[in-house]
Design a protein around this motif. Sequence first.
Motif, PDB file in Angstrom:
ATOM      1  N   PRO A 131     -15.003 -29.563   7.614  1.00  0.00           N
ATOM      2  CA  PRO A 131     -14.192 -28.846   8.113  1.00  0.00           C
ATOM      3  C   PRO A 131     -14.891 -27.368   8.650  1.00  0.00           C
ATOM      4  CG  PRO A 131     -13.569 -28.672   5.831  1.00  0.00           C
ATOM      5  CD  PRO A 131     -14.281 -29.815   5.629  1.00  0.00           C
ATOM      6  N   ARG A 132     -14.406 -27.488  10.160  1.00  0.00           N
ATOM      7  CA  ARG A 132     -14.729 -26.475  10.291  1.00  0.00           C
ATOM      8  C   ARG A 132     -14.385 -25.247  10.199  1.00  0.00           C
ATOM      9  NH1 ARG A 132     -15.034 -28.766  16.516  1.00  0.00           N
ATOM     10  NH2 ARG A 132     -16.471 -30.600  16.677  1.00  0.00           N
ATOM     11  N   VAL A 133     -15.670 -23.978   9.744  1.00  0.00           N
ATOM     12  CA  VAL A 133     -15.118 -22.317   9.308  1.00  0.00           C
ATOM     13  C   VAL A 133     -15.535 -21.792  10.104  1.00  0.00           C
ATOM     14  CG1 VAL A 133     -14.618 -21.192   7.445  1.00  0.00           C
ATOM     15  CG2 VAL A 133     -14.188 -23.955   7.032  1.00  0.00           C
ATOM     16  N   TRP A 139     -11.796 -19.816  -2.178  1.00  0.00           N
ATOM     17  CA  TRP A 139     -10.663 -19.768  -1.555  1.00  0.00           C
ATOM     18  C   TRP A 139     -11.180 -21.262  -0.245  1.00  0.00           C
ATOM     19  CZ3 TRP A 139      -9.762 -19.128   3.901  1.00  0.00           C
ATOM     20  CH2 TRP A 139      -8.273 -19.303   4.579  1.00  0.00           C
ATOM     21  N   LEU A 140     -12.018 -21.518   0.251  1.00  0.00           N
ATOM     22  CA  LEU A 140     -12.706 -21.989   1.307  1.00  0.00           C
ATOM     23  C   LEU A 140     -12.448 -23.675   0.722  1.00  0.00           C
ATOM     24  CD1 LEU A 140     -15.231 -20.472   3.425  1.00  0.00           C
ATOM     25  CD2 LEU A 140     -13.209 -20.911   3.662  1.00  0.00           C
ATOM     26  N   ARG A 141     -12.955 -23.803  -0.841  1.00  0.00           N
ATOM     27  CA  ARG A 141     -12.543 -25.488  -1.382  1.00  0.00           C
ATOM     28  C   ARG A 141     -10.978 -25.294  -1.319  1.00  0.00           C
ATOM     29  NH1 ARG A 141     -16.500 -27.622  -3.819  1.00  0.00           N
ATOM     30  NH2 ARG A 141     -17.972 -25.717  -4.738  1.00  0.00           N
ATOM     31  N   ASP A 142     -10.204 -24.618  -1.958  1.00  0.00           N
ATOM     32  CA  ASP A 142      -8.370 -24.968  -1.612  1.00  0.00           C
ATOM     33  C   ASP A 142      -8.734 -25.316  -0.134  1.00  0.00           C
ATOM     34  OD1 ASP A 142      -8.820 -24.436  -4.453  1.00  0.00           O
ATOM     35  OD2 ASP A 142      -7.371 -22.284  -4.097  1.00  0.00           O
ATOM     36  N   GLN A 143      -8.761 -24.203   0.982  1.00  0.00           N
ATOM     37  CA  GLN A 143      -8.652 -24.595   1.887  1.00  0.00           C
ATOM     38  C   GLN A 143      -8.734 -26.150   3.020  1.00  0.00           C
ATOM     39  OE1 GLN A 143      -5.420 -22.552   3.768  1.00  0.00           O
ATOM     40  NE2 GLN A 143      -5.446 -21.951   1.859  1.00  0.00           N
ATOM     41  N   CYS A 144      -9.797 -26.152   2.018  1.00  0.00           N
ATOM     42  CA  CYS A 144     -10.507 -27.323   2.826  1.00  0.00           C
ATOM     43  C   CYS A 144     -10.413 -29.048   1.611  1.00  0.00           C
ATOM     44  CB  CYS A 144     -12.377 -27.191   3.761  1.00  0.00           C
ATOM     45  SG  CYS A 144     -12.631 -25.966   3.914  1.00  0.00           S
ATOM     46  N   ALA A 145      -9.599 -28.406   1.011  1.00  0.00           N
ATOM     47  CA  ALA A 145      -9.818 -29.770   0.298  1.00  0.00           C
ATOM     48  C   ALA A 145      -9.286 -31.383   0.717  1.00  0.00           C
ATOM     49  CB  ALA A 145      -9.001 -29.239  -1.339  1.00  0.00           C
ATOM     50  N   PRO A 146      -7.993 -30.802   0.928  1.00  0.00           N
ATOM     51  CA  PRO A 146      -7.339 -32.217   1.957  1.00  0.00           C
ATOM     52  C   PRO A 146      -8.346 -32.765   2.840  1.00  0.00           C
ATOM     53  CG  PRO A 146      -5.346 -30.110   2.181  1.00  0.00           C
ATOM     54  CD  PRO A 146      -7.291 -29.786   1.827  1.00  0.00           C
ATOM     55  N   SER A 147      -9.143 -32.394   2.945  1.00  0.00           N
ATOM     56  CA  SER A 147      -9.840 -33.195   4.010  1.00  0.00           C
ATOM     57  C   SER A 147     -11.523 -33.811   3.588  1.00  0.00           C
ATOM     58  CB  SER A 147     -10.226 -32.838   5.294  1.00  0.00           C
ATOM     59  OG  SER A 147     -11.065 -31.449   5.281  1.00  0.00           O
ATOM     60  N   THR A 148     -11.808 -33.190   2.870  1.00  0.00           N
ATOM     61  CA  THR A 148     -13.357 -33.532   2.429  1.00  0.00           C
ATOM     62  C   THR A 148     -13.586 -33.143   0.992  1.00  0.00           C
ATOM     63  OG1 THR A 148     -14.094 -30.939   2.118  1.00  0.00           O
ATOM     64  CG2 THR A 148     -14.110 -32.868   4.375  1.00  0.00           C
ATOM     65  N   LEU A 149     -12.408 -31.896   0.512  1.00  0.00           N
ATOM     66  CA  LEU A 149     -13.443 -31.979  -1.225  1.00  0.00           C
ATOM     67  C   LEU A 149     -12.899 -32.450  -2.355  1.00  0.00           C
ATOM     68  CD1 LEU A 149     -13.198 -28.490  -1.068  1.00  0.00           C
ATOM     69  CD2 LEU A 149     -15.433 -29.551  -0.820  1.00  0.00           C
ATOM     70  N   ARG A 150     -11.782 -33.844  -1.689  1.00  0.00           N
ATOM     71  CA  ARG A 150     -11.466 -34.333  -3.398  1.00  0.00           C
ATOM     72  C   ARG A 150     -12.365 -35.001  -4.612  1.00  0.00           C
ATOM     73  NH1 ARG A 150      -7.350 -30.911  -4.346  1.00  0.00           N
ATOM     74  NH2 ARG A 150      -5.291 -31.524  -2.778  1.00  0.00           N
ATOM     75  N   ALA A 151     -13.201 -35.181  -3.232  1.00  0.00           N
ATOM     76  CA  ALA A 151     -14.501 -35.989  -4.040  1.00  0.00           C
ATOM     77  C   ALA A 151     -15.591 -35.093  -4.841  1.00  0.00           C
ATOM     78  CB  ALA A 151     -15.224 -37.314  -2.941  1.00  0.00           C
ATOM     79  N   THR A 153     -23.990 -23.111   2.773  1.00  0.00           N
ATOM     80  CA  THR A 153     -25.474 -23.854   3.832  1.00  0.00           C
ATOM     81  C   THR A 153     -26.064 -24.065   2.634  1.00  0.00           C
ATOM     82  OG1 THR A 153     -26.483 -21.790   4.365  1.00  0.00           O
ATOM     83  CG2 THR A 153     -25.323 -22.859   5.693  1.00  0.00           C
ATOM     84  N   SER A 154     -26.198 -23.984   1.302  1.00  0.00           N
ATOM     85  CA  SER A 154     -26.620 -24.232   0.252  1.00  0.00           C
ATOM     86  C   SER A 154     -25.797 -24.854  -0.910  1.00  0.00           C
ATOM     87  CB  SER A 154     -27.869 -23.212   0.028  1.00  0.00           C
ATOM     88  OG  SER A 154     -26.931 -21.784  -0.353  1.00  0.00           O
ATOM     89  N   THR A 155     -25.687 -23.560  -1.864  1.00  0.00           N
ATOM     90  CA  THR A 155     -25.393 -24.290  -3.198  1.00  0.00           C
ATOM     91  C   THR A 155     -23.718 -24.482  -3.083  1.00  0.00           C
ATOM     92  OG1 THR A 155     -24.379 -22.014  -3.911  1.00  0.00           O
ATOM     93  CG2 THR A 155     -26.972 -22.969  -4.458  1.00  0.00           C
ATOM     94  N   ASP A 156     -22.981 -24.061  -2.141  1.00  0.00           N
ATOM     95  CA  ASP A 156     -21.603 -24.618  -2.209  1.00  0.00           C
ATOM     96  C   ASP A 156     -21.300 -24.891  -0.686  1.00  0.00           C
ATOM     97  OD1 ASP A 156     -20.213 -24.344  -4.288  1.00  0.00           O
ATOM     98  OD2 ASP A 156     -21.498 -21.921  -4.167  1.00  0.00           O
ATOM     99  N   VAL A 175     -17.821 -13.083  -2.951  1.00  0.00           N
ATOM    100  CA  VAL A 175     -18.134 -14.154  -2.019  1.00  0.00           C
ATOM    101  C   VAL A 175     -17.864 -15.214  -3.462  1.00  0.00           C
ATOM    102  CG1 VAL A 175     -20.735 -16.039  -1.641  1.00  0.00           C
ATOM    103  CG2 VAL A 175     -19.934 -13.485  -0.962  1.00  0.00           C
ATOM    104  N   ALA A 176     -17.797 -15.037  -3.949  1.00  0.00           N
ATOM    105  CA  ALA A 176     -16.797 -16.376  -5.261  1.00  0.00           C
ATOM    106  C   ALA A 176     -16.743 -16.790  -4.843  1.00  0.00           C
ATOM    107  CB  ALA A 176     -17.619 -16.001  -7.096  1.00  0.00           C
ATOM    108  N   GLN A 177     -15.311 -15.597  -4.993  1.00  0.00           N
ATOM    109  CA  GLN A 177     -13.541 -15.804  -4.612  1.00  0.00           C
ATOM    110  C   GLN A 177     -13.346 -16.068  -3.507  1.00  0.00           C
ATOM    111  OE1 GLN A 177     -10.801 -13.097  -5.863  1.00  0.00           O
ATOM    112  NE2 GLN A 177     -12.308 -12.196  -7.377  1.00  0.00           N
ATOM    113  N   ALA A 178     -14.721 -16.009  -1.987  1.00  0.00           N
ATOM    114  CA  ALA A 178     -13.754 -16.512  -0.652  1.00  0.00           C
ATOM    115  C   ALA A 178     -14.162 -17.939  -0.918  1.00  0.00           C
ATOM    116  CB  ALA A 178     -14.971 -15.983  -0.070  1.00  0.00           C
ATOM    117  N   VAL A 179     -15.494 -18.286  -1.748  1.00  0.00           N
ATOM    118  CA  VAL A 179     -15.930 -19.793  -1.851  1.00  0.00           C
ATOM    119  C   VAL A 179     -14.674 -21.063  -2.606  1.00  0.00           C
ATOM    120  CG1 VAL A 179     -17.245 -21.319  -2.982  1.00  0.00           C
ATOM    121  CG2 VAL A 179     -18.087 -19.332  -1.895  1.00  0.00           C
TER     122      VAL A 179
END
Length: 277
Positions: A18-20, A264-276, A37-40, A258-262
């Motif tokens: 997903p594009r953010v 939040w993004l994890r939750d928003q992007c989970a349906p398409s990419t982050l389940r695995a 772009t690196s750790t998360d 930043v940690a909480q923003a990451v």
Amino acid sequence: MPSVSAYSGITTHSPTCPRVLVLGGTTEASTLCRRLTSTDPVCHAVLSLAGATSQPHLPDMATRIGGFGGVEGLLHWLRHNDIAAVVDATHPFAAQMSQHAAVACARAGVPLLRLERPGWVPTPQDQWQVVPSITDAARTLAHASQWNSTPQSVFLTTGRKETRPFLAAPQHHYLFRSIEQPDPADLPPDTRVILARGPFDLNDELELMRKQKITVLVTKNSGGSATHAKLEAARIMGIPVIMIARPAPQNTPHAPNVAQAVAWLRDQCAPSTLRAV
């Protein structure tokens, strides 16, 4: 470093990623982009900067510089680039950009997060006078009884585009610090300009303020550590502070770091990419 313009396609990436859009201009925005772009690597992030600073510190990632052209321009850009989420990590006083982001994201149906560091909080030893705007800060210097009768030595740290209101208080001497040179026409007549970029050290701030015989500090409640030392120096020296309050926040989800923003993004992007992931 890849770069994108306001209406061109963004850099190539995995079609499942997903594009953010990260609206930047703060340390938090740069830190978030480095994390993404690196750790998360939870999404493909594009950093957008308004272009207010001619030589900004840029992370090694897709970056666009310049305005969108108001709400309609941002709305077009979000749709044209298939943006899945937006993180508004602009400066706490970039109220117009935050408003445009809130309206455009609502119309586009794109989730929006406000990433904003906490504001500074006075201690019992601080001498703060909180005012709602730059104009009110200038009026206070021009008309408040403790300052209008005797010329003061004012340390002004409000940003180079917001000095004009202080023309209304020309009786004072100003030490103005900015990253870039302000327009001389926007400065009070008795102003010395110092060009410098934070972070600033407490000992250096004490030396500067003592050498310049500062009697009043005027600043915005930007929060963060990079420029906090001036407040510590004012406290140590017993110097009063005219503190400009932050504008009213938009009614959007907020994250203080930043940690909480990451997360939040994890939750928003989970349906398409982050389940695995």
